[in-house]
Design a protein around this motif. Sequence first.
Motif, PDB file in Angstrom:
ATOM      1  N   ALA A  55       0.870  -1.180   0.000  1.00 43.32           N
ATOM      2  CA  ALA A  55       0.000   0.000   0.000  1.00 43.32           C
ATOM      3  C   ALA A  55       0.902   1.224   0.000  1.00 43.32           C
ATOM      4  CB  ALA A  55      -0.925   0.005   1.203  1.00 43.32           C
ATOM      5  N   LEU A  56       0.442   2.284  -0.636  1.00 37.16           N
ATOM      6  CA  LEU A  56       1.288   3.451  -0.875  1.00 37.16           C
ATOM      7  C   LEU A  56       0.518   4.714  -0.500  1.00 37.16           C
ATOM      8  CD1 LEU A  56       4.131   3.968  -2.103  1.00 37.16           C
ATOM      9  CD2 LEU A  56       3.009   4.267  -4.316  1.00 37.16           C
ATOM     10  N   ALA A  57       1.199   5.649   0.159  1.00 36.25           N
ATOM     11  CA  ALA A  57       0.596   6.936   0.491  1.00 36.25           C
ATOM     12  C   ALA A  57       1.666   8.012   0.426  1.00 36.25           C
ATOM     13  CB  ALA A  57      -0.034   6.907   1.876  1.00 36.25           C
ATOM     14  N   VAL A  58       1.240   9.245   0.134  1.00 42.99           N
ATOM     15  CA  VAL A  58       2.129  10.402   0.134  1.00 42.99           C
ATOM     16  C   VAL A  58       1.551  11.411   1.111  1.00 42.99           C
ATOM     17  CG1 VAL A  58       3.144  12.259  -1.233  1.00 42.99           C
ATOM     18  CG2 VAL A  58       2.828   9.999  -2.256  1.00 42.99           C
ATOM     19  N   THR A  59       2.363  11.845   2.070  1.00 38.47           N
ATOM     20  CA  THR A  59       1.901  12.755   3.103  1.00 38.47           C
ATOM     21  C   THR A  59       1.837  14.185   2.567  1.00 38.47           C
ATOM     22  OG1 THR A  59       4.061  13.426   3.994  1.00 38.47           O
ATOM     23  CG2 THR A  59       3.178  11.283   4.711  1.00 38.47           C
ATOM     24  N   PRO A  60       1.199  15.111   3.302  1.00 38.44           N
ATOM     25  CA  PRO A  60       1.166  16.512   2.852  1.00 38.44           C
ATOM     26  C   PRO A  60       2.546  17.124   2.703  1.00 38.44           C
ATOM     27  CG  PRO A  60      -0.541  16.134   4.493  1.00 38.44           C
ATOM     28  CD  PRO A  60       0.296  14.887   4.454  1.00 38.44           C
ATOM     29  N   ARG A  61       3.560  16.583   3.383  1.00 34.95           N
ATOM     30  CA  ARG A  61       4.924  17.082   3.254  1.00 34.95           C
ATOM     31  C   ARG A  61       5.682  16.432   2.093  1.00 34.95           C
ATOM     32  NH1 ARG A  61       6.698  16.820   9.678  1.00 34.95           N
ATOM     33  NH2 ARG A  61       4.991  18.126  10.458  1.00 34.95           N
ATOM     34  N   GLY A  62       5.022  15.523   1.382  1.00 33.75           N
ATOM     35  CA  GLY A  62       5.653  14.861   0.248  1.00 33.75           C
ATOM     36  C   GLY A  62       6.374  13.577   0.586  1.00 33.75           C
ATOM     37  N   THR A  63       6.353  13.152   1.834  1.00 36.58           N
ATOM     38  CA  THR A  63       6.999  11.907   2.231  1.00 36.58           C
ATOM     39  C   THR A  63       6.218  10.718   1.682  1.00 36.58           C
ATOM     40  OG1 THR A  63       7.810  12.929   4.259  1.00 36.58           O
ATOM     41  CG2 THR A  63       7.786  10.521   4.182  1.00 36.58           C
ATOM     42  N   PRO A 112      -3.108  -3.536   4.957  1.00 35.80           N
ATOM     43  CA  PRO A 112      -2.956  -2.102   5.184  1.00 35.80           C
ATOM     44  C   PRO A 112      -3.780  -1.275   4.213  1.00 35.80           C
ATOM     45  CG  PRO A 112      -1.057  -2.970   4.006  1.00 35.80           C
ATOM     46  CD  PRO A 112      -1.884  -4.158   4.419  1.00 35.80           C
ATOM     47  N   CYS A 113      -4.463  -0.265   4.746  1.00 40.44           N
ATOM     48  CA  CYS A 113      -5.235   0.653   3.900  1.00 40.44           C
ATOM     49  C   CYS A 113      -5.101   2.065   4.482  1.00 40.44           C
ATOM     50  CB  CYS A 113      -6.693   0.221   3.835  1.00 40.44           C
ATOM     51  SG  CYS A 113      -7.602   1.016   2.486  1.00 40.44           S
ATOM     52  N   PRO A 114      -4.097   2.821   4.034  1.00 38.75           N
ATOM     53  CA  PRO A 114      -3.887   4.171   4.560  1.00 38.75           C
ATOM     54  C   PRO A 114      -4.746   5.213   3.859  1.00 38.75           C
ATOM     55  CG  PRO A 114      -2.150   3.644   3.005  1.00 38.75           C
ATOM     56  CD  PRO A 114      -3.034   2.424   3.087  1.00 38.75           C
ATOM     57  N   VAL A 115      -5.028   6.300   4.577  1.00 37.58           N
ATOM     58  CA  VAL A 115      -5.672   7.464   3.980  1.00 37.58           C
ATOM     59  C   VAL A 115      -5.118   8.694   4.688  1.00 37.58           C
ATOM     60  CG1 VAL A 115      -7.680   7.339   5.540  1.00 37.58           C
ATOM     61  CG2 VAL A 115      -7.867   8.562   3.359  1.00 37.58           C
ATOM     62  N   GLU A 119      -6.643  17.946   5.700  1.00 37.36           N
ATOM     63  CA  GLU A 119      -6.993  19.096   6.527  1.00 37.36           C
ATOM     64  C   GLU A 119      -6.214  19.128   7.834  1.00 37.36           C
ATOM     65  OE1 GLU A 119     -11.210  19.386   6.979  1.00 37.36           O
ATOM     66  OE2 GLU A 119     -11.599  18.860   4.887  1.00 37.36           O
ATOM     67  N   THR A 120      -5.872  17.967   8.374  1.00 39.19           N
ATOM     68  CA  THR A 120      -5.155  17.904   9.644  1.00 39.19           C
ATOM     69  C   THR A 120      -3.719  17.416   9.498  1.00 39.19           C
ATOM     70  OG1 THR A 120      -5.799  15.615  10.120  1.00 39.19           O
ATOM     71  CG2 THR A 120      -7.342  17.359  10.786  1.00 39.19           C
ATOM     72  N   GLY A 121      -3.409  16.774   8.387  1.00 44.09           N
ATOM     73  CA  GLY A 121      -2.090  16.194   8.185  1.00 44.09           C
ATOM     74  C   GLY A 121      -1.923  14.817   8.781  1.00 44.09           C
ATOM     75  N   THR A 122      -2.944  14.308   9.454  1.00 46.24           N
ATOM     76  CA  THR A 122      -2.871  12.986  10.075  1.00 46.24           C
ATOM     77  C   THR A 122      -2.963  11.890   9.019  1.00 46.24           C
ATOM     78  OG1 THR A 122      -3.907  13.819  12.098  1.00 46.24           O
ATOM     79  CG2 THR A 122      -3.940  11.431  11.757  1.00 46.24           C
ATOM     80  N   ILE A 123      -2.132  10.864   9.162  1.00 43.82           N
ATOM     81  CA  ILE A 123      -2.222   9.679   8.299  1.00 43.82           C
ATOM     82  C   ILE A 123      -2.924   8.589   9.093  1.00 43.82           C
ATOM     83  CG2 ILE A 123      -0.979   8.014   6.894  1.00 43.82           C
ATOM     84  CD1 ILE A 123       1.141  10.779   7.956  1.00 43.82           C
ATOM     85  N   TRP A 124      -4.011   8.090   8.561  1.00 42.15           N
ATOM     86  CA  TRP A 124      -4.763   7.007   9.187  1.00 42.15           C
ATOM     87  C   TRP A 124      -4.438   5.703   8.477  1.00 42.15           C
ATOM     88  CZ3 TRP A 124      -7.195   7.818  13.646  1.00 42.15           C
ATOM     89  CH2 TRP A 124      -7.487   9.148  13.994  1.00 42.15           C
ATOM     90  N   PRO A 184      -7.097  -4.271   0.169  1.00 45.13           N
ATOM     91  CA  PRO A 184      -5.887  -3.529   0.515  1.00 45.13           C
ATOM     92  C   PRO A 184      -5.550  -2.509  -0.567  1.00 45.13           C
ATOM     93  CG  PRO A 184      -5.288  -5.676  -0.344  1.00 45.13           C
ATOM     94  CD  PRO A 184      -6.788  -5.632  -0.307  1.00 45.13           C
ATOM     95  N   GLY A 185      -4.733  -1.552  -0.184  1.00 44.68           N
ATOM     96  CA  GLY A 185      -4.377  -0.488  -1.114  1.00 44.68           C
ATOM     97  C   GLY A 185      -4.434   0.836  -0.399  1.00 44.68           C
ATOM     98  N   ASN A 186      -5.359   1.706  -0.755  1.00 44.73           N
ATOM     99  CA  ASN A 186      -5.463   2.973  -0.045  1.00 44.73           C
ATOM    100  C   ASN A 186      -6.893   3.484  -0.045  1.00 44.73           C
ATOM    101  OD1 ASN A 186      -4.773   3.675  -3.016  1.00 44.73           O
ATOM    102  ND2 ASN A 186      -5.529   5.605  -2.205  1.00 44.73           N
ATOM    103  N   GLY A 187      -7.187   4.335   0.934  1.00 41.63           N
ATOM    104  CA  GLY A 187      -8.471   5.010   0.988  1.00 41.63           C
ATOM    105  C   GLY A 187      -8.355   6.393   0.368  1.00 41.63           C
ATOM    106  N   ILE A 188      -9.443   7.161   0.444  1.00 40.69           N
ATOM    107  CA  ILE A 188      -9.442   8.520  -0.106  1.00 40.69           C
ATOM    108  C   ILE A 188     -10.118   9.471   0.876  1.00 40.69           C
ATOM    109  CG2 ILE A 188      -9.535   7.672  -2.486  1.00 40.69           C
ATOM    110  CD1 ILE A 188     -12.487   8.691  -2.536  1.00 40.69           C
ATOM    111  N   GLN A 189      -9.865  10.745   0.692  1.00 39.82           N
ATOM    112  CA  GLN A 189     -10.638  11.794   1.347  1.00 39.82           C
ATOM    113  C   GLN A 189     -11.368  12.558   0.254  1.00 39.82           C
ATOM    114  OE1 GLN A 189      -8.510  15.047   3.341  1.00 39.82           O
ATOM    115  NE2 GLN A 189     -10.078  15.035   4.946  1.00 39.82           N
TER     116      GLN A 189
END
Length: 408
Positions: A55-63, A112-115, A119-124, A184-189
């Motif tokens: 599963a892959l995610a990119v944070t608001p800071r680009g990480t 794993p399923c990150p989102v 708005e808050t920068g939190t990774i769930w 598995p994979g990722n969620g969305i906002q």
Amino acid sequence: MRKQVIQIARIAALAAGLALVSAGANASSAPEAVPASEPVFISGQGGYHTYRIPALAVTPRGTVLAFCEGRRNSGGDSGDIDLVLKRSGDHGQTWSDQQVVWNDGGDTCGNPCPVVDRETGTIWLVMTWNRGDDHENQIIAGTSKDTRRIFVSSSGDDGRTWSRPREITADVKSTNWTWYATGPGNGIQIERGPRQGRLIIPCDHIEADTKHYYSHIIYSDDHGKTWKLGGSTPEPQVNECEVVELSGGRLMLNMRNYDRAKRSRQVAISEDGGLTWKEQRFDEALIEPICQAAIERYRWSAQGKPGVILFSNPASANGRKNMTIRASFDDGQTWPASRVLHAGPSAYSGLAVLGDGRIACLFEAGSTNAYEKIVLSRFPLDSLGGPRPEQSGATGGARDAAKATARR
């Protein structure tokens, strides 16, 4: 103040991406034959027999956050399985040491399923658990010692540390369901419309009495504090799924298909933020060998350019091989652009848009079997074959944008 910091970081990442895209536009337009795929997790290393379920995610800071299951003693779906993570601060070029997000002794912690909450920068991170000595067929039959449970963890520091997993099973699982999987994979906002800000995690379940497979979603309207059960598909024979936001306030579930008579994905549409689903159908352009797949919005239509949705899976009707990425410029109605990332054995995948504007695909691959490594491919949108988006005329996405402008 925290929102301002996040916004500044996002603007900086976008500026870097625009600079890279501009530089790329002045370079040769000939794409590389196959994008380079660098290993992120290699089976047999780091104390694990096999790594699976990326599963892959990119944070608001680009990480960039690359998640997967670390299967300690075998490649099987049960037993001692941990949820592991690597981080990259340079758009996937180099990676941190491996860290364990969740280890519950000999039990199974996975799916794993990150989102990312923009708005808050939190990774769930939403995950599933079962006893290591319970097998899937026992859980489905109701003969297992325990059942499949759902947990959520979060990170407020760009994925460096994670909260203790919190169980939400009672809130998101019906009592007549046995097997259950997140992603598995990722969620969305949700980005647009009256439900803007809603966090959505795609899931699937099996009914105890009928043994039928369905896809469904869970959601949060309070930035991950609480989670609720959303709608299920009207028809069975679907399970592992991902969700993407379409124009006009709609969502689309893209689902693994269990109808052996048709080797293609199934999709369904929601017009109420995932509370109900309809128009379930086969997308015959997206062939599959019965396997997980990933779907991700690359951009919305703007300034005369159509919106772009990406899709990746092993594009074969007779085996897990031929990992292919496709692009749609009309909200998933057609998929005219594509390229093969790995012609050999390949299986599960995850998609993300990097802070530098490139596409990232994290997928299982190998030379003799699909589970030798989990690798990352990075490439620009214009490296896909087929019509370039800027040259494709007034696609569905562009027409939708024009209609929305007229309504305003």
